[in-house]
Design a protein around this motif. Sequence first.
Motif, PDB file in Angstrom:
ATOM      1  N   HIS A 104       0.812  -1.205   0.000  1.00  0.00           N
ATOM      2  CA  HIS A 104       0.000   0.000   0.000  1.00  0.00           C
ATOM      3  C   HIS A 104       0.852   1.263   0.000  1.00  0.00           C
ATOM      4  O   HIS A 104       0.619   2.196  -0.759  1.00  0.00           O
ATOM      5  CB  HIS A 104      -0.938   0.003   1.221  1.00  0.00           C
ATOM      6  N   TYR A 142       0.806   3.987  -3.137  1.00  0.00           N
ATOM      7  CA  TYR A 142       0.326   5.359  -3.039  1.00  0.00           C
ATOM      8  C   TYR A 142       1.425   6.368  -3.327  1.00  0.00           C
ATOM      9  O   TYR A 142       1.159   7.456  -3.849  1.00  0.00           O
ATOM     10  CB  TYR A 142      -0.321   5.610  -1.678  1.00  0.00           C
ATOM     11  N   GLY A 183     -10.408   5.213  -1.820  1.00  0.00           N
ATOM     12  CA  GLY A 183      -9.442   4.649  -0.887  1.00  0.00           C
ATOM     13  C   GLY A 183      -9.553   5.322   0.456  1.00  0.00           C
ATOM     14  O   GLY A 183      -9.545   6.548   0.541  1.00  0.00           O
ATOM     15  N   GLY A 208      -4.572   6.533   0.899  1.00  0.00           N
ATOM     16  CA  GLY A 208      -5.695   6.924   0.064  1.00  0.00           C
ATOM     17  C   GLY A 208      -6.284   8.258   0.470  1.00  0.00           C
ATOM     18  O   GLY A 208      -6.637   9.083  -0.374  1.00  0.00           O
ATOM     19  N   SER A 240      -8.654  -3.871  -0.256  1.00  0.00           N
ATOM     20  CA  SER A 240      -8.947  -2.504   0.162  1.00  0.00           C
ATOM     21  C   SER A 240      -8.981  -2.376   1.676  1.00  0.00           C
ATOM     22  O   SER A 240      -9.757  -3.059   2.344  1.00  0.00           O
ATOM     23  CB  SER A 240     -10.308  -2.084  -0.414  1.00  0.00           C
TER      24      SER A 240
END
Length: 443
Positions: A142, A146, A215, A220, A331
């Motif tokens: 993650h 990002y 997100g 997110g 997610s």
Amino acid sequence: MSQTARQMSIGMNILGFGAHASAWRKAEVPANAYLDVEYYRNIARISERGCLDAIFLADGPALAGDIAQHPAGRLEPTVLLTAVALATRHIGVIATASSSYNDPFNLARRFSSLDHISGGRAAWNAGDAAAQNFGLAGAPRHVDRYARADEFIDVTLKLWDSWEDDAIIGNAASGQFADPHKVHSIDFVGEHFSVKGPLNLPRSPQGRPVLVQAGSSEGGKALGSRYADAIFTTQTTLPDGQAFYQEMKQRARQWGRNPDHLKIMPGLSTVIASTEAEARARFDELNAYSGEAGLVQQLAFRIGLPPDELDLDAPLPWERIGPVSEFERGSHGFLEAQLNLARRENLTIRELSRRILVGHRLLVGTPEQVADTLEHWFRAGAADGFNIMPDMFPSGVEVFVDQVVPLLQQRGVFRREYTGSTLRDHLGLPYPASQYQRAAEAV
């Protein structure tokens, strides 16, 4: 803006045959309908009849799911939505494309083309999936994903802005087509990308395509609050929705943005019928196709535990579920929303498996109940609009447009007609000044 003057935005999320995994077995349309452009055009036209803001295609460039049990595979969304846009006049078209497995220049060109072709109705949802189809051993973590996405979006916005609004002169008499001093190389060099530019297209009808982000992890939220025009989010309870709404508006302020220009749009899965009993029967019929084992298996996959180790009539085994931040795949927002729902209502595994379809809040009930919950969340400061995911198509979108939308219109919280031509108009977003205009105004 006064509360009475506000009107919500509504998008229609086209998830295959519907939000329920077994929707295809009701056979409202042929089993190969998801490969037919007319299937999507029909849903878009129905949605446009209800003056909805946009249709949305989630996407992932990988073959996912159990193809022995469910239809699998998806048409490429920007190609598909180009065909849909040409069959509609007003409704926006939102496509997902991964920032991990695309190149900024090609993606910027693709969505700018869609915006030109649709007359200013295009939006990009920055999504992610399918590492192994792109020469990678596994999905990026993650935090890495990002960081790359932040730079990717920055490059894309610079490319969309690389032509000034009045760069094209088009003087046939003098022979001058454009002013080259108003078409700019971006000369971007970063950690992940090196892009000279400019884009080989002028600014699109709405300045640039709308940018959507989905997100709720820390990465997110940072990305969405900085760049997004709209955030599709996952909260399943009103307190969580209100907290997320306030946090994102405050984060937008910290970036120097007008918080009214960041639209928060939670998802809502719907199962609608004339009476609550009929809606429950409709939902039960769809669940029967999956069977209880199928529903529990979906839940077990989300929380990362084997289904045969779960006690269906017990609460979630919280001691075995680690922090959401430690889940490297899937997610974080979906998982956190489901865990919060289970925790707040002390749900058993069996109960939770019937409260979640695709990770979003689920409402099984009448048109009045759906309108009530949308209006309540909207007025209570938990949403600027909603991303609707009916249980199945086309009946789910028809009942929403024909029976829920009129109630919202009567209550003054949703439009009765389109008043603009672009998706930015529908969302109440201003035309964005180019970076060169902003720079000139700052001098």
